[in-house]
Enzyme design. Structure first.
Site, PDB file in Angstrom:
ATOM      1  N   ASN A  12       0.826  -1.208   0.000  1.00 40.60           N
ATOM      2  CA  ASN A  12       0.000   0.000   0.000  1.00 40.60           C
ATOM      3  C   ASN A  12       0.856   1.252   0.000  1.00 40.60           C
ATOM      4  OD1 ASN A  12      -2.474  -1.383   0.197  1.00 40.60           O
ATOM      5  ND2 ASN A  12      -2.440  -1.337   2.424  1.00 40.60           N
ATOM      6  N   ASN A  45       5.214  -4.335   4.980  1.00 41.35           N
ATOM      7  CA  ASN A  45       5.788  -4.047   6.295  1.00 41.35           C
ATOM      8  C   ASN A  45       6.463  -5.285   6.889  1.00 41.35           C
ATOM      9  OD1 ASN A  45       4.911  -1.388   6.300  1.00 41.35           O
ATOM     10  ND2 ASN A  45       3.096  -1.796   7.533  1.00 41.35           N
ATOM     11  N   THR A 223      -0.594 -11.780  20.309  1.00 39.68           N
ATOM     12  CA  THR A 223       0.064 -10.570  20.772  1.00 39.68           C
ATOM     13  C   THR A 223      -0.913  -9.760  21.618  1.00 39.68           C
ATOM     14  OG1 THR A 223      -0.489  -9.396  18.724  1.00 39.68           O
ATOM     15  CG2 THR A 223       1.626 -10.527  18.805  1.00 39.68           C
ATOM     16  N   GLY A 255       2.615  -4.668  15.195  1.00 40.78           N
ATOM     17  CA  GLY A 255       2.367  -6.088  14.977  1.00 40.78           C
ATOM     18  C   GLY A 255       3.162  -6.641  13.812  1.00 40.78           C
ATOM     19  N   ASP A 256       3.246  -5.875  12.725  1.00 36.98           N
ATOM     20  CA  ASP A 256       4.004  -6.325  11.556  1.00 36.98           C
ATOM     21  C   ASP A 256       5.484  -6.467  11.895  1.00 36.98           C
ATOM     22  OD1 ASP A 256       1.671  -6.246  10.050  1.00 36.98           O
ATOM     23  OD2 ASP A 256       2.027  -4.193   9.355  1.00 36.98           O
ATOM     24  N   THR A 287       9.544   0.081  17.479  1.00 36.70           N
ATOM     25  CA  THR A 287       8.635   0.591  16.459  1.00 36.70           C
ATOM     26  C   THR A 287       7.619   1.571  17.037  1.00 36.70           C
ATOM     27  OG1 THR A 287       8.851  -1.353  15.054  1.00 36.70           O
ATOM     28  CG2 THR A 287       6.834  -0.088  14.817  1.00 36.70           C
TER      29      THR A 287
END
Length: 311
Positions: A12, A45, A223, A255-256, A287
């Protein structure tokens, strides 16, 4: 030799607006910053996260005609030889609003070429599985493509990893996909959407894991945001790793980053799962402390320096 992960997923253009706080319905807020445009998508990502964390990544994706992904994303360890082009759809786009107050975000996604990544496309790029230990996919591409890709990956001997995000309506989620997934990595909200079991404590985490085990999954990793991550295997192994306390500025790619860093370290036998989770937690903590999605994904040296803080 560094092992490889093949990622099948979305690309994206992220259009990011940073605001003092998220507005209420019908409310207008002014913001001191103009909209930024950076590369993103859960697939890209995660592929970048694998590469930056020290792994090797093959990336299968589809973008708009003439869109030169290689000129926009240049990472050591990231192989873009398997990028395909759509002739009638634009590269996917994500419209992201990030709260400066909390780091929380709201995201709207136009799927574009991502929705045209078909099972046949992945089959045509199946050479990407030949040297891969893991095959990772998310759900910003068609479900039937992910299911077919996992079957192809199993044929090639790869371990399949599903990040079930975004979660589709349950009636549209093929149960066979879970049966083809060796490892499932949802966050706590995604897990609840799939299992109908709210995550509130250790017992509810175990109940969520049991749901996936009954569906044929061998390994479950949930997670938990600022609470860390919970792992359980079908043979009974259980691991809980706490999050590293940090001030969250932007959680968009947390998360990525966790998933990519984890797979850069994990061995297919899962013998080092606790260490791999700690590495993912260390990466995610870096991150969330930085703005942006892809720009905030850390490199191996920074993750290793952060790793001693995990427990």
């Amino acid at each position: 030799m560094v092992k490889k992960t093949t990622i099948i997923g979305s690309t994206n253009l992220d259009k990011v607006t940073r605001v003092p706080r998220l507005a209420n319905s019908g409310e207008t807020l002014s913001t001191p910053q103009h909209q930024e445009e950076v590369m993103g998508g859960k697939g890209l990502n995660q592929a970048v996260a694998v590469a930056r964390a020290g792994g090797q990544a093959n990336f299968i994706t589809k973008v708009g005609a003439g869109f030169d992904l290689a000129s926009r994303v240049q990472e050591d360890g990231l192989n873009l030889d398997y990028v395909l082009e759509s002739q009638d759809a634009e590269t996917g786009q994500a419209y992201i609003t990030v709260s400066k107050a909390t780091g929380d975000n709201i995201i709207y996604v136009y799927e574009g070429a991502n929705g045209q990544l078909l099972a046949k496309d992945v089959w045509d790029q199946r050479a990407a599985f030949e040297d891969a230990a893991f095959c990772l996919a998310q759900l910003e591409i068609p479900l039937e493509t992910v299911l077919s890709a996992f079957k192809d990956a199993h044929t090639a001997g790869a371990v399949t990893v599903l990040n079930p995000a975004p979660v589709p309506d349950q009636e549209n989620f093929p149960k066979e996909l879970l049966a083809e997934s060796d490892l499932v990595i949802p966050n706590e909200h995604e897990a609840e959407l799939l299992t109908n079991i709210p995550v509130t404590d250790r017992e509810s985490l175990i109940q969520n894991a049991d749901f996936f085990f009954k569906a044929g999954v061998k390994h479950v990793l949930i997670t938990l945001g600022d609470k860390g991550a919970f792992y359980k295997s079908a043979d009974g192994k259980e691991v809980m790793v706490n999050a590293i306390k940090t001030t969250a500025i932007d959680t968009t790619a947390a998360g990525d980053t966790f998933i990519g860093a984890l797979l850069s370290r994990l061995v297919p036998s899962f013998a080092n799962i606790e260490g791999a989770i700690k590495y993912g937690v260390a990466a995610a903590s870096l991150t969330v402390a930085q703005p942006g999605a892809m720009p905030s994904i850390p490199f191996e040296d920074a993750i290793l320096a952060q790793l001693p803080k995990t427990k």
